[in-house]
Design an enzyme around this catalytic site. Structure first.
Site, short mmCIF file in Angstrom:
data_model
loop_
_atom_site.label_atom_id
_atom_site.label_comp_id
_atom_site.label_asym_id
_atom_site.label_seq_id
_atom_site.Cartn_x
_atom_site.Cartn_y
_atom_site.Cartn_z
N TYR A 143 0.81 -1.21 0.00
CA TYR A 143 0.00 0.00 0.00
C TYR A 143 0.85 1.28 0.00
CZ TYR A 143 -4.11 2.90 0.97
OH TYR A 143 -5.11 3.83 0.90
N GLU A 151 1.40 6.47 -7.12
CA GLU A 151 0.30 7.40 -7.44
C GLU A 151 0.69 8.87 -7.28
OE1 GLU A 151 -3.46 6.20 -5.55
OE2 GLU A 151 -2.53 4.24 -5.26
#
Length: 226
Positions: A143, A151
């Protein structure tokens, strides 16, 4: 949970598992054949966009109560991912070849080829303990990599192109801010929203793996000392 709901959830999660497995294989084959990260979006960008779009069903699953997840965290995760791949990456070819896109897609794919099979098998009560442990442990590494190394850098690199091309200018024309300003605000808030979701996932991990540990203890034979 009713039998029909269980069968539906099994079919949905199995389909997502197959889709993400295909995406992962495509990523690996592309990198191994080209020795480059440039082709990540070309290889599976459209497929991942479709998979993320269809994942909106998970928001409805939470909303109607056929899964125990809270609606807001599910909505935040789905909205963030779908916006990233559909609204930004798919619209800016110059960004599609960035290593950050490959990192994002790889971390998503690895997460989902664990998560969806675990969900699918769990609905029919055939999930092995090791898969449950992996489901609630792999995110600890994957994550942060996907969000903070994939991202966020990709969105930051997209900013000059968003400004230059005036992306979604017509849609934001009647608003007091532009899409460029919106993405800047998202990048400022992103670490705080990400941390909130990350902590929520740790709470889930403690809840799920803690219950599993308690069940094991309950099944152990008790030794009576006389």
């Amino acid at each position: 949970m009713g039998r029909l709901a269980s069968l539906y959830l099994f079919a949905y999660n199995a389909a997502q598992a197959c889709g993400w497995t295909i995406a992962l294989i495509k990523l690996i084959l592309t990198v191994s054949s080209t020795n480059s990260f440039d082709g990540a979006y070309a290889a599976c960008g459209e497929l991942i966009c479709l998979l993320q779009f269809s994942a909106v069903m998970e928001v409805f699953h939470s909303a109607i109560g056929i899964v125990p997840s809270r609606v807001l965290p599910v909505l935040m995760q789905w909205g963030g991912r779908f916006h990233f791949v559909a609204a930004i990456i798919s619209q800016i070819p110059e960004v599609q070849k960035l290593p950050a896109v490959f990192i994002t897609f790889m971390s998503w794919s690895l997460s989902e080829v664990i998560r969806y099979p675990q969900y699918a098998l769990n609905t029919i009560e055939l999930c092995p303990g090791w898969l449950t442990w992996l489901r609630y442990s792999a995110f600890i590494v994957l994550y942060p990599i996907g969000a903070l190394i994939g991202e966020m850098p990709a969105m930051y690199k997209a900013l000059p192109y968003i400004k230059k091309k005036n992306i979604y200018g017509d849609a934001f024309n009647k608003l007091p801010f532009s899409y460029y300003s919106f993405i800047v605000a998202v990048l400022v808030c992103y670490p705080f929203l990400w941390l909130k979701l990350y902590m929520y996932m740790f709470k889930q991990r403690k809840s799920k793996l803690g219950k599993r540990g308690e069940s094991k203890k309950a099944l152990r034979p008790k030794i009576r000392v006389e």
